[in-house]
Design an enzyme around this catalytic site. Structure first.
Site, PDB file in Angstrom:
ATOM      1  N   TYR A 184     -49.760  -1.510 -44.968  1.00  0.00           N
ATOM      2  CA  TYR A 184     -49.438  -2.423 -43.868  1.00  0.00           C
ATOM      3  C   TYR A 184     -50.474  -2.250 -42.769  1.00  0.00           C
ATOM      4  O   TYR A 184     -50.965  -1.140 -42.534  1.00  0.00           O
ATOM      5  CB  TYR A 184     -48.065  -2.096 -43.266  1.00  0.00           C
ATOM      6  CG  TYR A 184     -46.886  -2.575 -44.073  1.00  0.00           C
ATOM      7  CD1 TYR A 184     -46.300  -3.820 -43.811  1.00  0.00           C
ATOM      8  CD2 TYR A 184     -46.341  -1.792 -45.079  1.00  0.00           C
ATOM      9  CE1 TYR A 184     -45.205  -4.264 -44.532  1.00  0.00           C
ATOM     10  CE2 TYR A 184     -45.241  -2.230 -45.822  1.00  0.00           C
ATOM     11  CZ  TYR A 184     -44.674  -3.465 -45.536  1.00  0.00           C
ATOM     12  OH  TYR A 184     -43.593  -3.906 -46.262  1.00  0.00           O
ATOM     13  N   ASP A 233     -39.337  -8.174 -42.755  1.00  0.00           N
ATOM     14  CA  ASP A 233     -38.451  -8.696 -41.703  1.00  0.00           C
ATOM     15  C   ASP A 233     -38.881 -10.101 -41.304  1.00  0.00           C
ATOM     16  O   ASP A 233     -40.044 -10.471 -41.447  1.00  0.00           O
ATOM     17  CB  ASP A 233     -38.551  -7.829 -40.431  1.00  0.00           C
ATOM     18  CG  ASP A 233     -38.060  -6.418 -40.643  1.00  0.00           C
ATOM     19  OD1 ASP A 233     -37.344  -6.189 -41.626  1.00  0.00           O
ATOM     20  OD2 ASP A 233     -38.404  -5.555 -39.814  1.00  0.00           O
TER      21      ASP A 233
END
Length: 241
Positions: free
Chosen positions: A86, A22
């Site tokens: 992540y 994103d």
């Protein structure tokens, strides 16, 4: 892709990236593959030449090529990945956003209230481990109707971390924590929603059992309003092959 085109390939180059992120999300390390064909008579680039040449053309961009490998024709940066890791950086101890160290701006999230109950968050994270229908923990996009919501989370850890130059402001009582998640793949905004829900547990707005209930509901509309973590604290750490 533009940098690679400057290497004068015979055929236009197309990059295939392992993971899209994103706007506002960072990558410590991402992976991509490309086919590069040189003019007849010119030798193929070796790995070192490719890294130096691409980085020369990437100088103005906030991105660097760390390493290049020659791979087989069957390799695909996205579909050959075994897992993606992540990390999400959370800062505790800030009563107001103006207290975030200036060098950490846009690189972490300092949730309102300053303090979080980390043991409760660690208990809650255990419910996310394993194979589940993560419908509640995904945002909708154009791919949603075509994607299975079933994902397997292999790791969900919450550990103390350090800030940039934090030893110079130890007296301020700021604490950095890292939430680490590993899976073969994640749904759209899944990590940011999982982090947001865990922070809500840390703030006492949810209990650890609520995470289990949210998984069982399997409906994105059941996710607590405004609980998704902001993009700025999220980093794609690595892609494993």
């Amino acid at each position: 892709q533009k940098a690679a085109q400057n290497l004068k390939p015979v055929v236009p180059i197309k990059f295939h990236i392992s993971s899209r992120t994103d706007t506002g999300v960072h990558a410590l390390c991402n992976a991509a593959h490309l086919d590069i064909q040189r003019a007849p008579g010119k030798p193929a680039f070796n790995e070192k030449q490719l890294v130096h040449s691409l980085n020369y053309h990437l100088k103005p961009e906030p991105i660097r090529i760390l390493k290049a490998y020659r791979v087989t024709n069957s390799f695909h940066a996205r579909f050959s990945a075994l897992s993606r890791t992540y990390i999400y950086r959370v800062l505790m101890g800030c009563a107001h956003y103006s207290e975030i160290p200036v060098f950490e701006r846009d690189l972490c999230w300092a949730p309102a209230g300053g303090h979080l109950n980390v043991p409760a968050m660690q208990d809650a994270a255990q419910f996310l481990l394993g194979t589940h229908d993560f419908s509640t923990f995904r945002s909708h996009n154009s791919e949603t109707p075509f994607q299975s919501p079933i994902r397997t989370v292999l790791q969900a850890d919450i550990r103390p971390s350090s800030g940039f130059l934090s030893h110079h402001y130890e007296h301020r009582g700021l604490e950095f924590w890292e939430l680490k998640f590993r899976s073969r793949s994640f749904l759209y905004r899944q990590v940011r929603r999982m982090v947001g829900a865990l922070v809500a547990v840390g703030q006492g707005k949810l209990t650890p059992r609520h995470i289990k209930e949210l998984l069982e509901i399997k409906d994105a509309r059941a996710f607590p309003p405004n609980a998704m973590a902001p993009a700025s604290g999220l980093f794609l750490k690595s892609v494993e092959y």
